[in-house]
Design a protein around this motif. Structure first.
Motif, PDB file in Angstrom:
ATOM      1  N   LYS A  76       0.836  -1.191   0.000  1.00  0.00           N
ATOM      2  CA  LYS A  76       0.000   0.000   0.000  1.00  0.00           C
ATOM      3  C   LYS A  76       0.874   1.245   0.000  1.00  0.00           C
ATOM      4  O   LYS A  76       1.875   1.319   0.706  1.00  0.00           O
ATOM      5  N   VAL A  77       0.485   2.238  -0.835  1.00  0.00           N
ATOM      6  CA  VAL A  77       1.261   3.466  -0.920  1.00  0.00           C
ATOM      7  C   VAL A  77       1.171   4.225   0.406  1.00  0.00           C
ATOM      8  O   VAL A  77       0.080   4.551   0.875  1.00  0.00           O
ATOM      9  N   GLN A  78       2.321   4.491   0.988  1.00  0.00           N
ATOM     10  CA  GLN A  78       2.371   5.269   2.228  1.00  0.00           C
ATOM     11  C   GLN A  78       2.554   6.756   1.942  1.00  0.00           C
ATOM     12  O   GLN A  78       1.923   7.593   2.588  1.00  0.00           O
ATOM     13  N   SER A  79       3.430   7.059   0.975  1.00  0.00           N
ATOM     14  CA  SER A  79       3.690   8.458   0.670  1.00  0.00           C
ATOM     15  C   SER A  79       4.212   8.607  -0.759  1.00  0.00           C
ATOM     16  O   SER A  79       4.845   7.704  -1.294  1.00  0.00           O
ATOM     17  N   VAL A  88      13.707  15.654 -11.149  1.00  0.00           N
ATOM     18  CA  VAL A  88      14.339  14.728 -10.203  1.00  0.00           C
ATOM     19  C   VAL A  88      15.694  14.310 -10.734  1.00  0.00           C
ATOM     20  O   VAL A  88      15.986  14.441 -11.925  1.00  0.00           O
ATOM     21  N   SER A  89      16.515  13.811  -9.828  1.00  0.00           N
ATOM     22  CA  SER A  89      17.821  13.261 -10.183  1.00  0.00           C
ATOM     23  C   SER A  89      17.806  11.761  -9.959  1.00  0.00           C
ATOM     24  O   SER A  89      16.991  11.244  -9.180  1.00  0.00           O
ATOM     25  N   GLU A  90      18.698  11.068 -10.624  1.00  0.00           N
ATOM     26  CA  GLU A  90      18.784   9.618 -10.458  1.00  0.00           C
ATOM     27  C   GLU A  90      18.971   9.268  -8.984  1.00  0.00           C
ATOM     28  O   GLU A  90      19.816   9.828  -8.299  1.00  0.00           O
ATOM     29  N   GLY A  91      18.151   8.326  -8.489  1.00  0.00           N
ATOM     30  CA  GLY A  91      18.247   7.897  -7.095  1.00  0.00           C
ATOM     31  C   GLY A  91      17.324   8.622  -6.147  1.00  0.00           C
ATOM     32  O   GLY A  91      17.172   8.201  -4.975  1.00  0.00           O
ATOM     33  N   ASP A  92      16.680   9.704  -6.562  1.00  0.00           N
ATOM     34  CA  ASP A  92      15.749  10.426  -5.687  1.00  0.00           C
ATOM     35  C   ASP A  92      14.552   9.538  -5.352  1.00  0.00           C
ATOM     36  O   ASP A  92      14.001   8.859  -6.229  1.00  0.00           O
ATOM     37  N   PRO A  93      14.088   9.550  -4.054  1.00  0.00           N
ATOM     38  CA  PRO A  93      12.915   8.754  -3.688  1.00  0.00           C
ATOM     39  C   PRO A  93      11.641   9.346  -4.284  1.00  0.00           C
ATOM     40  O   PRO A  93      11.440  10.559  -4.269  1.00  0.00           O
ATOM     41  N   LEU A  94      10.805   8.471  -4.808  1.00  0.00           N
ATOM     42  CA  LEU A  94       9.563   8.931  -5.443  1.00  0.00           C
ATOM     43  C   LEU A  94       8.327   8.484  -4.668  1.00  0.00           C
ATOM     44  O   LEU A  94       7.448   9.296  -4.372  1.00  0.00           O
ATOM     45  N   VAL A  95       8.251   7.190  -4.369  1.00  0.00           N
ATOM     46  CA  VAL A  95       7.082   6.620  -3.696  1.00  0.00           C
ATOM     47  C   VAL A  95       7.551   5.615  -2.656  1.00  0.00           C
ATOM     48  O   VAL A  95       8.494   4.858  -2.887  1.00  0.00           O
ATOM     49  N   THR A  96       6.861   5.608  -1.476  1.00  0.00           N
ATOM     50  CA  THR A  96       7.137   4.617  -0.424  1.00  0.00           C
ATOM     51  C   THR A  96       5.882   3.777  -0.205  1.00  0.00           C
ATOM     52  O   THR A  96       4.771   4.317  -0.113  1.00  0.00           O
ATOM     53  N   THR A 195      -5.176   9.704  -9.810  1.00  0.00           N
ATOM     54  CA  THR A 195      -6.631   9.587  -9.870  1.00  0.00           C
ATOM     55  C   THR A 195      -7.119   8.225  -9.390  1.00  0.00           C
ATOM     56  O   THR A 195      -8.259   8.090  -8.946  1.00  0.00           O
ATOM     57  N   LYS A 196      -6.264   7.210  -9.498  1.00  0.00           N
ATOM     58  CA  LYS A 196      -6.637   5.881  -9.009  1.00  0.00           C
ATOM     59  C   LYS A 196      -6.205   5.741  -7.548  1.00  0.00           C
ATOM     60  O   LYS A 196      -5.030   5.924  -7.234  1.00  0.00           O
ATOM     61  N   GLN A 197      -7.126   5.413  -6.700  1.00  0.00           N
ATOM     62  CA  GLN A 197      -6.849   5.311  -5.269  1.00  0.00           C
ATOM     63  C   GLN A 197      -5.792   4.236  -5.002  1.00  0.00           C
ATOM     64  O   GLN A 197      -5.912   3.105  -5.453  1.00  0.00           O
ATOM     65  N   ASP A 198      -4.767   4.627  -4.232  1.00  0.00           N
ATOM     66  CA  ASP A 198      -3.679   3.730  -3.808  1.00  0.00           C
ATOM     67  C   ASP A 198      -2.875   3.153  -4.990  1.00  0.00           C
ATOM     68  O   ASP A 198      -2.108   2.199  -4.792  1.00  0.00           O
ATOM     69  N   ALA A 199      -3.061   3.700  -6.188  1.00  0.00           N
ATOM     70  CA  ALA A 199      -2.297   3.188  -7.335  1.00  0.00           C
ATOM     71  C   ALA A 199      -1.900   4.339  -8.266  1.00  0.00           C
ATOM     72  O   ALA A 199      -2.333   4.379  -9.425  1.00  0.00           O
ATOM     73  N   PRO A 200      -1.089   5.281  -7.801  1.00  0.00           N
ATOM     74  CA  PRO A 200      -0.674   6.380  -8.669  1.00  0.00           C
ATOM     75  C   PRO A 200       0.189   5.869  -9.823  1.00  0.00           C
ATOM     76  O   PRO A 200       0.930   4.902  -9.670  1.00  0.00           O
ATOM     77  N   VAL A 201       0.078   6.541 -10.980  1.00  0.00           N
ATOM     78  CA  VAL A 201       0.894   6.194 -12.131  1.00  0.00           C
ATOM     79  C   VAL A 201       2.022   7.226 -12.224  1.00  0.00           C
ATOM     80  O   VAL A 201       1.778   8.413 -12.440  1.00  0.00           O
ATOM     81  N   ILE A 202       3.250   6.735 -12.057  1.00  0.00           N
ATOM     82  CA  ILE A 202       4.424   7.613 -12.088  1.00  0.00           C
ATOM     83  C   ILE A 202       5.155   7.383 -13.409  1.00  0.00           C
ATOM     84  O   ILE A 202       5.570   6.262 -13.716  1.00  0.00           O
ATOM     85  N   THR A 203       5.301   8.443 -14.202  1.00  0.00           N
ATOM     86  CA  THR A 203       6.029   8.372 -15.468  1.00  0.00           C
ATOM     87  C   THR A 203       7.190   9.346 -15.416  1.00  0.00           C
ATOM     88  O   THR A 203       7.029  10.485 -14.955  1.00  0.00           O
ATOM     89  N   ILE A 204       8.353   8.910 -15.861  1.00  0.00           N
ATOM     90  CA  ILE A 204       9.531   9.780 -15.862  1.00  0.00           C
ATOM     91  C   ILE A 204      10.013   9.991 -17.290  1.00  0.00           C
ATOM     92  O   ILE A 204      10.049   9.057 -18.099  1.00  0.00           O
TER      93      ILE A 204
END
Length: 354
Positions: A76-79, A88-96, A195-204
């Motif tokens: 489950k997505v915490q943050s 962002v730079s390589e290695g930066d935290p995106l999702v926990t 927009t989707k609960q607990d399932a964000p779509v992250i594109t880089i």
């Protein structure tokens, strides 16, 4: 009668002079007519210069060199540690994320580890006891089975220690699955669709950009990897000279049934261009092109110093033109409408050159 002879005698010289004048006038008329015919013959030919094929133009868009939809870790997505559009730079935290099931498995694994550790302690005690018994039996001379007992105890200890190692590895693995952090695989910009609960779509999208366009199968042979290409953004007018970095050999999936198209890429700088821009690209062509009407029986008539000279040419017909492989050079003048009366040495006027 006497008067007639006198008149003839007086006018003979005049008559001869008149005849001579008439002959001269007729001769001059004939000469002028010949000149006019030659001039008409010369002026009926159209002369044009041999020119290079016009540049190949393509329409395309600016895109990121790399684009990746990131897979979220299980749980489950915490943050979410980034905002939509953030750099962002390589290695930066995106999702926990946090996994309850992994935590339950971790609890069980820790219990198994504790049990295995207790077994190691017990086996160590068994080895110590076996060694003491062997020492005591050695003193009174009754050590017939003591060595075997010690060996068995040591083997059981080794198995117990292996069980601890396996249990510890399992704990370590599960510990990493309970709380996981998704990091940026490369420098760029992220988009976040939550927009989707607990399932964000992250594109880089990478910071490095490229031209992305397509070329038809009919113009494919005009391009090659490493070839110079000029790119201009339609909205801003900014331009850049770069080279083709990729030329596909497999057609795009949306190719039409009556003609395949192939992807073409070229590196671009983010200083001059922006992801998503519409651009025009042009590729200079070294191919010489002449009107196909100028080629008769595998030759053309080159005009030099006002005279025609037949020259053999090789190449191929493409639409209304003939693409020259050999025979003539750029800048030479040729007759575009040769006929059966045109021969080597025929005078050709250069009026009306293209």
């Amino acid at each position: 009668m006497q008067k007639i002879k006198h008149w003839v005698k007086n006018h003979r010289k005049t008559t001869i002079g008149t005849a001579i004048v008439l002959v001269l006038l007729i001769g001059m008329g004939i000469i002028n007519k010949i000149k006019q015919n030659k001039a008409a013959l010369s002026s009926r030919y159209v002369v044009a210069k041999v020119a290079k094929t016009t540049p190949l133009t393509l329409t395309g868009t600016v895109a990121a060199q790399q684009q990746q939809v990131l897979s979220l870790p299980s749980g489950k997505v915490q943050s979410i540690g980034v905002a939509n559009g953030q750099k962002v730079s390589e290695g930066d935290p995106l999702v926990t994320t946090y996994s309850e099931s992994a935590n339950e498995e971790l609890t069980d694994a820790k219990q198994e580890l504790a049990k295995a550790q207790r077994n190691v302690t017990a086996q160590q005690n068994n080895v110590s006891a076996a060694q003491k018994d062997a020492a005591a039996q050695s003193e009174d001379g009754t050590a017939s089975g003591s060595a075997s007992s010690v060996a068995q105890a040591q083997a059981s200890l080794a198995d117990a220690q292996s069980d601890v190692t396996a249990a510890q590895n399992k704990v370590n693995t599960l510990s990493q699955k309970v709380t996981q952090t998704l990091t940026a695989p490369f420098d760029g910009t992220v988009t976040v669709d939550d927009t989707k609960q607990d399932a964000p779509v992250i594109t880089i999208y990478s910071n490095d950009l490229k031209l992305k366009t397509k070329v038809s199968e009919y113009n494919y042979s005009k391009l090659k990897t490493g070839q110079a290409i000029h790119v201009r953004a339609l909205a801003t007018g900014k331009q850049a000279d770069t080279t083709i970095s990729y030329l596909a050999t497999v057609p795009t999936t949306n190719s039409q049934s009556n003609g395949a198209s192939y992807e073409v890429d070229a590196d671009l700088s983010s200083k001059d261009f922006m992801d998503g821009q519409t651009v025009k690209a042009s590729v200079a062509q070294n191919q010489l092109r002449i009107p196909k009407s100028s080629v008769k029986n595998g030759q053309v008539y080159v005009v030099k110093n006002g005279k025609a000279k037949a020259v053999a040419v090789s190449g191929k017909r493409v639409n209304e033109y003939f693409e020259v492989k050999s025979g003539v050079k750029a800048g030479q003048q040729i007759v575009t409408n040769p006929d059966s009366k045109l021969h080597n040495g025929t005078k050709v006027s250069a009026d009306g050159n293209d």
